[in-house]
Motif scaffolding. Structure first.
Motif, PDB file in Angstrom:
ATOM      1  N   UNK A 133      83.571  49.771  -2.445  1.00  0.00           N
ATOM      2  CA  UNK A 133      83.408  51.218  -2.617  1.00  0.00           C
ATOM      3  C   UNK A 133      83.834  52.013  -1.392  1.00  0.00           C
ATOM      4  N   UNK A 134      83.915  51.361  -0.228  1.00  0.00           N
ATOM      5  CA  UNK A 134      84.181  52.070   1.026  1.00  0.00           C
ATOM      6  C   UNK A 134      85.347  51.407   1.750  1.00  0.00           C
ATOM      7  N   UNK A 135      86.508  51.994   1.626  1.00  0.00           N
ATOM      8  CA  UNK A 135      87.712  51.414   2.243  1.00  0.00           C
ATOM      9  C   UNK A 135      87.711  51.570   3.766  1.00  0.00           C
ATOM     10  N   UNK A 136      86.780  52.335   4.303  1.00  0.00           N
ATOM     11  CA  UNK A 136      86.717  52.542   5.751  1.00  0.00           C
ATOM     12  C   UNK A 136      85.657  51.705   6.438  1.00  0.00           C
ATOM     13  N   UNK A 137      85.109  50.724   5.712  1.00  0.00           N
ATOM     14  CA  UNK A 137      84.019  49.922   6.267  1.00  0.00           C
ATOM     15  C   UNK A 137      84.537  48.618   6.871  1.00  0.00           C
ATOM     16  N   UNK A 138      84.177  48.386   8.115  1.00  0.00           N
ATOM     17  CA  UNK A 138      84.463  47.130   8.808  1.00  0.00           C
ATOM     18  C   UNK A 138      83.172  46.320   8.871  1.00  0.00           C
ATOM     19  N   UNK A 139      83.232  45.052   8.476  1.00  0.00           N
ATOM     20  CA  UNK A 139      82.055  44.198   8.497  1.00  0.00           C
ATOM     21  C   UNK A 139      82.295  43.040   9.463  1.00  0.00           C
ATOM     22  N   UNK A 140      81.420  42.912  10.457  1.00  0.00           N
ATOM     23  CA  UNK A 140      81.494  41.830  11.437  1.00  0.00           C
ATOM     24  C   UNK A 140      80.387  40.834  11.095  1.00  0.00           C
ATOM     25  N   UNK A 141      80.772  39.580  10.929  1.00  0.00           N
ATOM     26  CA  UNK A 141      79.808  38.549  10.544  1.00  0.00           C
ATOM     27  C   UNK A 141      79.431  37.684  11.742  1.00  0.00           C
ATOM     28  N   UNK A 142      78.148  37.642  12.017  1.00  0.00           N
ATOM     29  CA  UNK A 142      77.616  36.842  13.120  1.00  0.00           C
ATOM     30  C   UNK A 142      76.892  35.622  12.549  1.00  0.00           C
ATOM     31  N   UNK A 143      77.530  34.459  12.701  1.00  0.00           N
ATOM     32  CA  UNK A 143      76.908  33.212  12.262  1.00  0.00           C
ATOM     33  C   UNK A 143      75.648  32.984  13.101  1.00  0.00           C
ATOM     34  N   UNK A 144      74.507  32.883  12.411  1.00  0.00           N
ATOM     35  CA  UNK A 144      73.214  32.765  13.101  1.00  0.00           C
ATOM     36  C   UNK A 144      72.398  31.653  12.433  1.00  0.00           C
ATOM     37  N   UNK A 145      72.777  30.394  12.655  1.00  0.00           N
ATOM     38  CA  UNK A 145      72.165  29.265  11.934  1.00  0.00           C
ATOM     39  C   UNK A 145      70.807  28.853  12.485  1.00  0.00           C
ATOM     40  N   UNK A 146      69.762  29.380  11.892  1.00  0.00           N
ATOM     41  CA  UNK A 146      68.412  29.143  12.422  1.00  0.00           C
ATOM     42  C   UNK A 146      67.518  28.348  11.468  1.00  0.00           C
ATOM     43  N   UNK A 147      68.073  27.928  10.331  1.00  0.00           N
ATOM     44  CA  UNK A 147      67.237  27.300   9.309  1.00  0.00           C
ATOM     45  C   UNK A 147      67.464  25.800   9.165  1.00  0.00           C
ATOM     46  N   UNK A 148      67.940  25.164  10.221  1.00  0.00           N
ATOM     47  CA  UNK A 148      68.038  23.715  10.184  1.00  0.00           C
ATOM     48  C   UNK A 148      69.438  23.183  10.421  1.00  0.00           C
ATOM     49  N   UNK A 149      69.564  21.850  10.485  1.00  0.00           N
ATOM     50  CA  UNK A 149      70.843  21.211  10.781  1.00  0.00           C
ATOM     51  C   UNK A 149      71.968  21.579   9.813  1.00  0.00           C
ATOM     52  N   UNK A 150      71.657  21.680   8.526  1.00  0.00           N
ATOM     53  CA  UNK A 150      72.691  22.038   7.551  1.00  0.00           C
ATOM     54  C   UNK A 150      73.239  23.438   7.831  1.00  0.00           C
ATOM     55  N   UNK A 151      72.388  24.315   8.302  1.00  0.00           N
ATOM     56  CA  UNK A 151      72.843  25.670   8.645  1.00  0.00           C
ATOM     57  C   UNK A 151      73.836  25.621   9.799  1.00  0.00           C
ATOM     58  N   UNK A 152      73.554  24.765  10.776  1.00  0.00           N
ATOM     59  CA  UNK A 152      74.451  24.627  11.926  1.00  0.00           C
ATOM     60  C   UNK A 152      75.795  24.063  11.477  1.00  0.00           C
ATOM     61  N   UNK A 153      75.772  23.039  10.638  1.00  0.00           N
ATOM     62  CA  UNK A 153      77.020  22.462  10.129  1.00  0.00           C
ATOM     63  C   UNK A 153      77.825  23.502   9.370  1.00  0.00           C
ATOM     64  N   UNK A 154      77.148  24.251   8.502  1.00  0.00           N
ATOM     65  CA  UNK A 154      77.835  25.276   7.710  1.00  0.00           C
ATOM     66  C   UNK A 154      78.477  26.326   8.608  1.00  0.00           C
ATOM     67  N   UNK A 155      77.775  26.734   9.637  1.00  0.00           N
ATOM     68  CA  UNK A 155      78.315  27.752  10.545  1.00  0.00           C
ATOM     69  C   UNK A 155      79.526  27.221  11.294  1.00  0.00           C
ATOM     70  N   UNK A 156      79.457  25.990  11.742  1.00  0.00           N
ATOM     71  CA  UNK A 156      80.573  25.404  12.484  1.00  0.00           C
ATOM     72  C   UNK A 156      81.791  25.206  11.581  1.00  0.00           C
ATOM     73  N   UNK A 157      81.566  24.744  10.354  1.00  0.00           N
ATOM     74  CA  UNK A 157      82.680  24.581   9.410  1.00  0.00           C
ATOM     75  C   UNK A 157      83.281  25.939   9.065  1.00  0.00           C
TER      76      UNK A 157
END
Length: 257
Positions: A133-157
């Motif tokens: 809906x908003x062509x002027x929106x920039x979204x920055x994603x900060x990987x923040x894996x705090x819910x366990x080892x699988x979260x860390x793997x997912x963030x790294x991949x």
């Protein structure tokens, strides 16, 4: 209602009341560098007065706790404000953090997220709707894996996928996954979006990937982010899955100045 400062005054008055005039008359001025000894009986009397008052007026405990919490909240807001200003480049313009939407947008929304966070998954459609809906929106994603080892793997991949130009495809696919996240699921998802798995396994250990995750953890701590999702829009930190309307309202306010 008696405030905590009045309670301290009460203690002083109690000390005066329990000391007899003869006691004061017999005391000589103490050297400036010494501290007068407190008579045990006077100390006990003061403590009893305070205990009795608190029992009679328990609301002052709640008032003191409220005042303490308000002070801590203000200190946190002040620290957050300083971090948002002093580390704006890291938060909004980091070259290593993935960007989706309009990279040159006039409003930037930052999200701290975890691939195992149900509330993050719930917020994903809201972000997609906002970008559509908003062509002027920039979204920055900060990987923040705090819910366990699988979260860390997912963030790294995920960050490794960025090196192959397929971050958005992998991110969207994994955020849409329902069920228990495991390493097998993560690598199968990577395969499904066309990633070179051998390269992924090599790149996920790249120092730049490790540095990005450490930087995000450090930023989150500095900003007081303790859970996911957490959004940052200009000078506002918005914790939780607040929904499309709340995010859009803040974006509109930021754009309006």
């Amino acid at each position: 209602m008696l405030r905590p400062s009045r309670l301290a005054s009460l203690a002083v008055l109690a000390a005066v009341a329990v000391a007899s005039p003869s006691t004061w008359a017999q005391q000589s001025p103490a050297p400036a560098q010494s501290t007068p000894a407190v008579d045990p009986a006077q100390k006990e009397a003061i403590e009893q007065v305070v205990r009795d008052y608190i029992r009679a007026h328990p609301e002052i405990v709640v008032e003191a706790l409220d005042a303490y919490q308000a002070k801590k909240d203000e200190e946190e807001r002040s620290a957050q404000s300083k971090t948002l200003t002093s580390r704006a480049d890291e938060i909004f313009r980091s070259a290593s953090s993935p960007v989706i939407g309009n990279a040159q947008g006039d409003v930037t929304l930052v999200e701290f997220f975890d691939y195992q966070c149900g509330y993050c998954k719930r917020s994903q459609p809201d972000l997609e709707r906002l970008m559509k809906a908003d062509s002027g929106l920039k979204v920055v994603l900060k990987e923040f894996p705090i819910l366990g080892p699988a979260s860390v793997t997912a963030a790294r991949v995920s960050l490794a996928a960025q090196k192959q130009g397929k971050y958005l495809e992998f991110h969207t696919k994994l955020m849409g996954f329902k069920g228990q996240l495991t390493d097998d699921v993560i690598f199968e998802t990577a395969k499904q979006v066309g990633l070179d798995i051998d390269k992924v396994k090599q790149d996920m250990n790249d120092p730049s990937v490790v540095a990005e995750l450490r930087a995000n953890m450090d930023l989150a701590q500095a900003l007081g982010v303790q859970g996911t999702p957490a959004f940052v829009i200009n000078d506002q930190i918005i914790p939780g899955a607040v929904g499309f309307d709340a995010l859009k309202s803040q974006i509109d306010k930021d754009r309006a100045g």
